[in-house]
Design a protein around this motif. Sequence first.
Motif, PDB file in Angstrom:
ATOM      1  N   LEU A 259      22.186  50.047  40.294  1.00 39.00           N
ATOM      2  CA  LEU A 259      22.586  48.985  39.377  1.00 39.00           C
ATOM      3  C   LEU A 259      23.462  49.479  38.240  1.00 39.00           C
ATOM      4  N   GLU A 260      23.345  50.747  37.881  1.00 37.72           N
ATOM      5  CA  GLU A 260      24.226  51.275  36.836  1.00 37.72           C
ATOM      6  C   GLU A 260      25.681  51.299  37.312  1.00 37.72           C
ATOM      7  N   SER A 261      25.894  51.649  38.580  1.00 39.90           N
ATOM      8  CA  SER A 261      27.258  51.614  39.128  1.00 39.90           C
ATOM      9  C   SER A 261      27.754  50.184  39.237  1.00 39.90           C
ATOM     10  N   VAL A 262      26.868  49.260  39.619  1.00 37.25           N
ATOM     11  CA  VAL A 262      27.240  47.848  39.642  1.00 37.25           C
ATOM     12  C   VAL A 262      27.701  47.410  38.256  1.00 37.25           C
ATOM     13  N   ASN A 263      26.967  47.841  37.237  1.00 37.91           N
ATOM     14  CA  ASN A 263      27.319  47.485  35.860  1.00 37.91           C
ATOM     15  C   ASN A 263      28.690  48.044  35.470  1.00 37.91           C
ATOM     16  N   ALA A 264      28.956  49.292  35.854  1.00 34.60           N
ATOM     17  CA  ALA A 264      30.252  49.904  35.521  1.00 34.60           C
ATOM     18  C   ALA A 264      31.401  49.163  36.195  1.00 34.60           C
ATOM     19  N   LEU A 265      31.206  48.756  37.442  1.00 38.48           N
ATOM     20  CA  LEU A 265      32.245  48.016  38.156  1.00 38.48           C
ATOM     21  C   LEU A 265      32.436  46.622  37.560  1.00 38.48           C
ATOM     22  N   LYS A 266      31.340  46.010  37.157  1.00 40.54           N
ATOM     23  CA  LYS A 266      31.427  44.712  36.492  1.00 40.54           C
ATOM     24  C   LYS A 266      32.228  44.818  35.194  1.00 40.54           C
ATOM     25  N   GLU A 267      31.971  45.878  34.415  1.00 39.92           N
ATOM     26  CA  GLU A 267      32.678  46.070  33.153  1.00 39.92           C
ATOM     27  C   GLU A 267      34.170  46.302  33.367  1.00 39.92           C
ATOM     28  N   ALA A 268      34.530  46.863  34.528  1.00 42.93           N
ATOM     29  CA  ALA A 268      35.942  47.090  34.834  1.00 42.93           C
ATOM     30  C   ALA A 268      36.637  45.825  35.316  1.00 42.93           C
ATOM     31  N   ASN A 269      35.931  45.005  36.104  1.00 40.63           N
ATOM     32  CA  ASN A 269      36.570  43.879  36.785  1.00 40.63           C
ATOM     33  C   ASN A 269      36.548  42.578  35.997  1.00 40.63           C
ATOM     34  N   ILE A 270      35.426  42.273  35.381  1.00 43.33           N
ATOM     35  CA  ILE A 270      35.257  40.940  34.789  1.00 43.33           C
ATOM     36  C   ILE A 270      36.280  40.641  33.693  1.00 43.33           C
ATOM     37  N   PRO A 271      36.579  41.575  32.772  1.00 43.35           N
ATOM     38  CA  PRO A 271      37.588  41.227  31.760  1.00 43.35           C
ATOM     39  C   PRO A 271      38.939  40.844  32.356  1.00 43.35           C
ATOM     40  N   ILE A 272      39.357  41.541  33.413  1.00 39.56           N
ATOM     41  CA  ILE A 272      40.644  41.226  34.048  1.00 39.56           C
ATOM     42  C   ILE A 272      40.593  39.856  34.707  1.00 39.56           C
ATOM     43  N   LEU A 273      39.517  39.598  35.451  1.00 32.95           N
ATOM     44  CA  LEU A 273      39.396  38.322  36.160  1.00 32.95           C
ATOM     45  C   LEU A 273      39.250  37.163  35.179  1.00 32.95           C
ATOM     46  N   ALA A 274      38.478  37.363  34.127  1.00 39.86           N
ATOM     47  CA  ALA A 274      38.316  36.307  33.121  1.00 39.86           C
ATOM     48  C   ALA A 274      39.636  36.015  32.422  1.00 39.86           C
ATOM     49  N   GLY A 275      40.439  37.057  32.207  1.00 45.23           N
ATOM     50  CA  GLY A 275      41.755  36.852  31.616  1.00 45.23           C
ATOM     51  C   GLY A 275      42.653  36.010  32.495  1.00 45.23           C
ATOM     52  N   LEU A 276      42.567  36.227  33.803  1.00 49.31           N
ATOM     53  CA  LEU A 276      43.356  35.420  34.735  1.00 49.31           C
ATOM     54  C   LEU A 276      42.907  33.958  34.714  1.00 49.31           C
ATOM     55  N   VAL A 277      41.610  33.742  34.628  1.00 52.46           N
ATOM     56  CA  VAL A 277      41.102  32.367  34.537  1.00 52.46           C
ATOM     57  C   VAL A 277      41.647  31.695  33.285  1.00 52.46           C
ATOM     58  N   ASP A 278      41.694  32.430  32.198  1.00 54.57           N
ATOM     59  CA  ASP A 278      42.247  31.882  30.953  1.00 54.57           C
ATOM     60  C   ASP A 278      43.721  31.519  31.104  1.00 54.57           C
ATOM     61  N   GLU A 279      44.408  32.193  32.025  1.00 55.77           N
ATOM     62  CA  GLU A 279      45.821  31.899  32.272  1.00 55.77           C
ATOM     63  C   GLU A 279      46.001  30.765  33.282  1.00 55.77           C
ATOM     64  N   GLY A 280      44.893  30.170  33.729  1.00 60.03           N
ATOM     65  CA  GLY A 280      44.981  29.021  34.624  1.00 60.03           C
ATOM     66  C   GLY A 280      44.830  29.339  36.092  1.00 60.03           C
ATOM     67  N   TYR A 281      44.455  30.570  36.424  1.00 64.11           N
ATOM     68  CA  TYR A 281      44.307  30.957  37.819  1.00 64.11           C
ATOM     69  C   TYR A 281      42.925  30.591  38.362  1.00 64.11           C
TER      70      TYR A 281
END
Length: 440
Positions: A252-274
């Motif tokens: 789960l620690e590796s899952v957390n690290a991957l989440k911390e890497a991916n979610i900000p980028i994906l959330a930013g795209l959602v904010d851009e209307g994607y």
Amino acid sequence: MREGNLEAPTRHPIDWKSEDFWDKTSLENELERVFDICHGCRRCVSLCDSFPTLFDLVDESSTLEVDGVDKAEYSKVVDQCYLCDLCYMTKCPYVPPHDWNVDFPHLMLRAKAIKFKEEGAKLRDRVLTSTDTVFAMTSIPLIDITVNALNSNVGFRKVLESTVGIHHKAPIPKFHSNTLRKQVKPLIRDITPTVIGKTTGKLALYASCYGNYNSPHIGTDFIKVFQHNEMHIDMVPKEKCCGMPKLELGDLESVNALKEANIPILAGLVDEGYDLTAPIPSCVLMYKQELPLLYPDDPDVIKVQAAFFDPFEYLWLRHKGGALKIEFPNALGDIAYQVACHQRVQKIGLKTRDVLNLVQETNVTALERCSGHDGTYAVKKETHDKSVKIARPVVRKVDQQDPDHFMSDCPMAAAHITNLSEKIDKTEHPMTLLRMAYGL
């Protein structure tokens, strides 16, 4: 309390940051409680090897009940679970909101997490689940050719089995130095999106490790099909593994690290209307279900969850709004379709089948049985034969049908079934078949 449950299954968040989650005595008590319920029901016996393993332990115990099973043996049940989620979604009558509150897959996840924290994992299993690193290394030019050649060599595969524990008969995907990210730039066109229902018509494709390094043609098919239907589609600019392989390992620690890497980028795209999509059902499920249950209070995780769609779910929503082109120059004939477990549990219905059945002179037969692959379960020496046994029912159905095409949304499941089949020697992704139907 009612016997059984007629209400829709619901999921409770995974309280993995609490002290009780990591308490081994608490875990063993919960395992005994749930195993006793499973022993009294036994509806899941045909799904995977966790349940036959459990029932054999009970039937061979001194009491013929769960209380006669040594708790040290519980790990044998846990080791056979690969978190397909089918017992929860398709079989168990005691899932929440039933008072017995049985969530077998997430109980197995808890057990895997405690075992990983206490014992770690084999080097082989750490490597197999480190997809970003391994796939990037094996896709370096010339190295990819060498690795593919070695993986096709019977002698090398037997040495690999004896030294590393990767079964010599398990299909291993090919690696491509000409990755999806390298191929995609010339294909991207600027298309003005049109909102249809809850879809924006503006998509970001999360390539996934497999989609980028092992099956780049699937990603290019995505781009061609979505652009043909007047949708703007880009690649997610930067991504790591979704974390599903590490989740199945209990890391789960590796899952957390991957989440911390991916979610900000994906959330930013959602904010851009994607809106967001991915070619592999496990990646879609990770963002739709598993991460939101691990991080129910993270607004960015919830934002990404709301914007993530299975690709054929998305196409069907566009079709319902009258925005999907249904003029197909090419018929596809008879198609056998293995429905991936991690797509089934998204609770979206058989949208892949429904979209392809729009093609004239095309009939899709859905086979709702697990392939037993799981990404790593079918590859490991100690579980390969079990995965073959799990896959046999769907292989038998495919061979009886002897179709013009065989497909699955999960390329790994499809390769496993094709490897075992006597009638088919080729598998195709549904998006590839849709591209073919469009004549693109």
